[in-house]
Design a protein around this motif. Structure first.
Motif, PDB file in Angstrom:
ATOM      1  N   VAL A 243      32.229  14.566  -2.487  1.00  0.00           N
ATOM      2  CA  VAL A 243      32.511  15.128  -3.730  1.00  0.00           C
ATOM      3  C   VAL A 243      31.200  14.255  -4.755  1.00  0.00           C
ATOM      4  O   VAL A 243      31.140  13.229  -4.730  1.00  0.00           O
ATOM      5  CB  VAL A 243      33.799  14.444  -4.193  1.00  0.00           C
ATOM      6  CG1 VAL A 243      34.087  15.063  -5.807  1.00  0.00           C
ATOM      7  CG2 VAL A 243      34.809  15.185  -3.614  1.00  0.00           C
ATOM      8  N   ASP A 244      30.714  15.147  -5.310  1.00  0.00           N
ATOM      9  CA  ASP A 244      29.587  14.806  -6.466  1.00  0.00           C
ATOM     10  C   ASP A 244      29.863  15.605  -7.528  1.00  0.00           C
ATOM     11  O   ASP A 244      29.540  16.706  -7.873  1.00  0.00           O
ATOM     12  CB  ASP A 244      28.016  14.911  -5.959  1.00  0.00           C
ATOM     13  CG  ASP A 244      27.222  14.304  -6.903  1.00  0.00           C
ATOM     14  OD1 ASP A 244      27.297  14.377  -8.256  1.00  0.00           O
ATOM     15  OD2 ASP A 244      25.975  13.739  -6.389  1.00  0.00           O
ATOM     16  N   ASN A 245      30.302  14.992  -8.529  1.00  0.00           N
ATOM     17  CA  ASN A 245      30.878  15.420  -9.885  1.00  0.00           C
ATOM     18  C   ASN A 245      29.933  16.157 -10.707  1.00  0.00           C
ATOM     19  O   ASN A 245      30.023  16.967 -11.352  1.00  0.00           O
ATOM     20  CB  ASN A 245      31.750  14.364 -10.774  1.00  0.00           C
ATOM     21  CG  ASN A 245      32.939  14.905 -11.580  1.00  0.00           C
ATOM     22  OD1 ASN A 245      33.487  16.013 -11.010  1.00  0.00           O
ATOM     23  ND2 ASN A 245      32.902  14.747 -12.629  1.00  0.00           N
ATOM     24  N   THR A 251      33.715  20.268   2.166  1.00  0.00           N
ATOM     25  CA  THR A 251      34.673  19.706   3.336  1.00  0.00           C
ATOM     26  C   THR A 251      34.521  20.638   4.542  1.00  0.00           C
ATOM     27  O   THR A 251      33.843  21.548   4.469  1.00  0.00           O
ATOM     28  CB  THR A 251      36.247  19.775   2.798  1.00  0.00           C
ATOM     29  OG1 THR A 251      37.139  19.138   3.941  1.00  0.00           O
ATOM     30  CG2 THR A 251      36.995  21.034   2.834  1.00  0.00           C
ATOM     31  N   ALA A 252      34.863  19.874   5.741  1.00  0.00           N
ATOM     32  CA  ALA A 252      34.462  20.356   7.187  1.00  0.00           C
ATOM     33  C   ALA A 252      35.759  20.607   7.967  1.00  0.00           C
ATOM     34  O   ALA A 252      36.860  19.571   7.860  1.00  0.00           O
ATOM     35  CB  ALA A 252      33.511  19.570   7.739  1.00  0.00           C
ATOM     36  N   ILE A 268      25.744  19.649   2.601  1.00  0.00           N
ATOM     37  CA  ILE A 268      25.979  21.015   2.043  1.00  0.00           C
ATOM     38  C   ILE A 268      25.959  20.589   0.304  1.00  0.00           C
ATOM     39  O   ILE A 268      25.548  21.277  -0.322  1.00  0.00           O
ATOM     40  CB  ILE A 268      27.425  21.386   2.338  1.00  0.00           C
ATOM     41  CG1 ILE A 268      27.048  21.963   3.829  1.00  0.00           C
ATOM     42  CG2 ILE A 268      28.218  22.492   1.384  1.00  0.00           C
ATOM     43  CD1 ILE A 268      28.288  22.181   4.587  1.00  0.00           C
ATOM     44  N   VAL A 269      26.494  19.524  -0.110  1.00  0.00           N
ATOM     45  CA  VAL A 269      26.498  19.325  -1.448  1.00  0.00           C
ATOM     46  C   VAL A 269      24.975  19.166  -1.931  1.00  0.00           C
ATOM     47  O   VAL A 269      24.738  19.552  -2.939  1.00  0.00           O
ATOM     48  CB  VAL A 269      27.084  18.014  -1.763  1.00  0.00           C
ATOM     49  CG1 VAL A 269      26.861  17.339  -3.118  1.00  0.00           C
ATOM     50  CG2 VAL A 269      28.785  18.314  -1.564  1.00  0.00           C
ATOM     51  N   GLU A 270      24.231  18.649  -1.189  1.00  0.00           N
ATOM     52  CA  GLU A 270      22.846  18.187  -1.305  1.00  0.00           C
ATOM     53  C   GLU A 270      21.853  19.678  -1.439  1.00  0.00           C
ATOM     54  O   GLU A 270      21.105  19.927  -2.334  1.00  0.00           O
ATOM     55  CB  GLU A 270      22.071  17.480  -0.599  1.00  0.00           C
ATOM     56  CG  GLU A 270      22.436  16.035  -0.606  1.00  0.00           C
ATOM     57  CD  GLU A 270      22.380  15.339  -2.010  1.00  0.00           C
ATOM     58  OE1 GLU A 270      21.225  15.645  -2.617  1.00  0.00           O
ATOM     59  OE2 GLU A 270      23.267  14.918  -2.478  1.00  0.00           O
ATOM     60  N   LEU A 271      22.399  20.709  -0.595  1.00  0.00           N
ATOM     61  CA  LEU A 271      21.758  22.093  -0.596  1.00  0.00           C
ATOM     62  C   LEU A 271      22.267  22.819  -1.800  1.00  0.00           C
ATOM     63  O   LEU A 271      21.372  23.422  -2.410  1.00  0.00           O
ATOM     64  CB  LEU A 271      22.173  22.680   0.679  1.00  0.00           C
ATOM     65  CG  LEU A 271      21.737  22.347   1.941  1.00  0.00           C
ATOM     66  CD1 LEU A 271      22.329  22.782   3.153  1.00  0.00           C
ATOM     67  CD2 LEU A 271      20.005  22.370   1.896  1.00  0.00           C
ATOM     68  N   ASP A 280      25.953  29.894   0.839  1.00  0.00           N
ATOM     69  CA  ASP A 280      24.812  29.639   1.529  1.00  0.00           C
ATOM     70  C   ASP A 280      24.697  28.269   1.861  1.00  0.00           C
ATOM     71  O   ASP A 280      23.768  28.055   3.061  1.00  0.00           O
ATOM     72  CB  ASP A 280      23.127  30.217   0.370  1.00  0.00           C
ATOM     73  CG  ASP A 280      23.457  31.688   0.124  1.00  0.00           C
ATOM     74  OD1 ASP A 280      24.006  32.522   0.990  1.00  0.00           O
ATOM     75  OD2 ASP A 280      22.731  32.151  -0.589  1.00  0.00           O
ATOM     76  N   ALA A 281      25.023  27.307   1.131  1.00  0.00           N
ATOM     77  CA  ALA A 281      25.039  26.108   1.607  1.00  0.00           C
ATOM     78  C   ALA A 281      25.853  25.781   3.091  1.00  0.00           C
ATOM     79  O   ALA A 281      25.405  25.150   3.869  1.00  0.00           O
ATOM     80  CB  ALA A 281      25.298  24.999   0.619  1.00  0.00           C
TER      81      ALA A 281
END
Ligand code: SD4
Length: 341
Positions: A243-245, A251-252, A268-271, A280-281
């Motif tokens: 989680v990055d607010n 989640t996986a 995925i959060v970084e994408l 797409d991420a």
């Protein structure tokens, strides 16, 4: 005195006079709450629907996303008709039900338990690790002792059904993680999860609350018949959940070893930070797994689910059949994720 300060002083005096001097200006009795910022909760697999319903009870009343995701995933943890989360989970090859869970809030606080036995709600222990200890992860015996010291009850989590299935498995002892675990059992009346749950696996849940803050939770009994002591991706912050607010959350579910290798949820959060949509991420995450393990990826399942800060969501998986549930004030929907194969 600056003109702004003069203005503020004048307004305060006028306001006070208005309140004391006349009933017309009496303060309204109703407390005006800040406008709700479109809360939403999403979670993996068919059992995400009843789990989301529990989370929504928190969100719709302006509750915190952290409380919502904890309340939500406690539903399948307690449900004994599913054999992949909490009570009734299939054991490891030595017959022990070992649970993995983690939770993360909007301020990078996180807590995790790994290989925890005999505790019905590992997610709540993970939250306590986050809130009451200087650590992020507790494992095995240490996690159990911490739970017991904090009022959790020791319980047998191996149901007769799961014990029978394990004894059957022992006849061949062939280890092959199942793609999209199907629920073959009759749903018992006493199960807190309503009937009709067709498939299930790990539950990963992501929520945005009325303040626009994100939180996530992930909990599982892990892969059936794993080696004793094996830990999957689900309680690994960055792999099973992140989680990055500022950006979003992911989640996986599926074969955790493949998710850990690419630190899937963080990836995925970084994408999404780079501008990709949630779907797409997730797709790029799946493609990374295929690139690393081209042969293995044909016979296993991995699914990712993500949401961005705007409340847009999406998912992608290796094999057909990964479903996810969405609940907000407009919809309560089951979606089927697109798959690579
Ligand atoms: C694990 N990812 O332990 C979890 C379990 C799961 O399909 O999701 N199974 O690897």
């Amino acid at each position: 005195m600056s003109s702004r300060r003069k203005f503020l002083k004048a307004s305060v005096i006028t306001g006070a006079a208005a309140v004391t001097g006349s009933k017309i200006f009496a303060l309204p009795k109703k407390i005006i709450k800040p406008e709700l910022n479109n809360p939403i909760v999403i979670s993996t697999w068919d059992f995400g629907k009843p789990a989301n319903a529990a989370a929504w009870e928190v969100l719709k009343n302006g509750g915190k996303a952290l409380n919502a995701v904890e309340a939500g995933v406690r539903i399948p943890e307690k449900g004994h008709s599913n054999q992949s989360v909490g009570y009734g989970g299939l054991p490891d090859r030595d017959g022990f039900v070992t649970l993995d869970a983690c939770i993360m809030d909007h301020q990078y606080n996180c807590g995790s338990v790994m290989c925890l036995e005999n505790i019905m709600h590992p997610i709540s222990v993970a939250r306590m690790v986050m809130e009451k200890t200087p650590h992020v992860i507790l494992t095995g015996q240490g996690a159990l002792e911490f739970a017991l010291a904090n009022g959790f009850k020791k319980e047998n989590l191996l149901t007769e059904e799961s014990k029978k299935d394990w004894q059957e498995w022992l006849k061949t002892s062939h280890y092959q993680p199942e793609v999209n675990v199907e629920n073959k059992k009759a749903i018992s009346k006493n199960d807190p999860m309503p009937g009709g749950i067709k498939n299930h696996d790990t539950i990963g849940m992501l929520a945005i609350d009325s303040l626009g803050n994100l939180s996530g939770a992930c909990t599982t009994s892990g892969l059936a018949y794993k080696m004793h002591g094996r830990v999957g991706d689900s309680p690994v912050i960055g792999a099973g959940l992140y989680v990055d607010n500022e950006i979003g959350a992911a989640t996986a579910t599926g074969v955790g070893e493949e998710v850990i290798r690419i630190v899937g949820s963080h990836l995925i959060v970084e994408l999404m930070r780079q501008g990709l949509s949630p779907e797409d991420a997730c797709k790029a995450g799946v493609q990374r797994i295929i690139k690393i393990s081209p042969e293995k990826s044909k016979n296993i399942q991995v699914g990712f689910l993500a949401i961005n800060k705007k409340g847009e969501f999406g998912a992608y998986c290796l094999q057909k059949g990964f479903t996810y549930a969405v609940k907000n004030d407009k919809e309560e929907t089951m979606y089927t994720a697109k798959s690579f194969y």
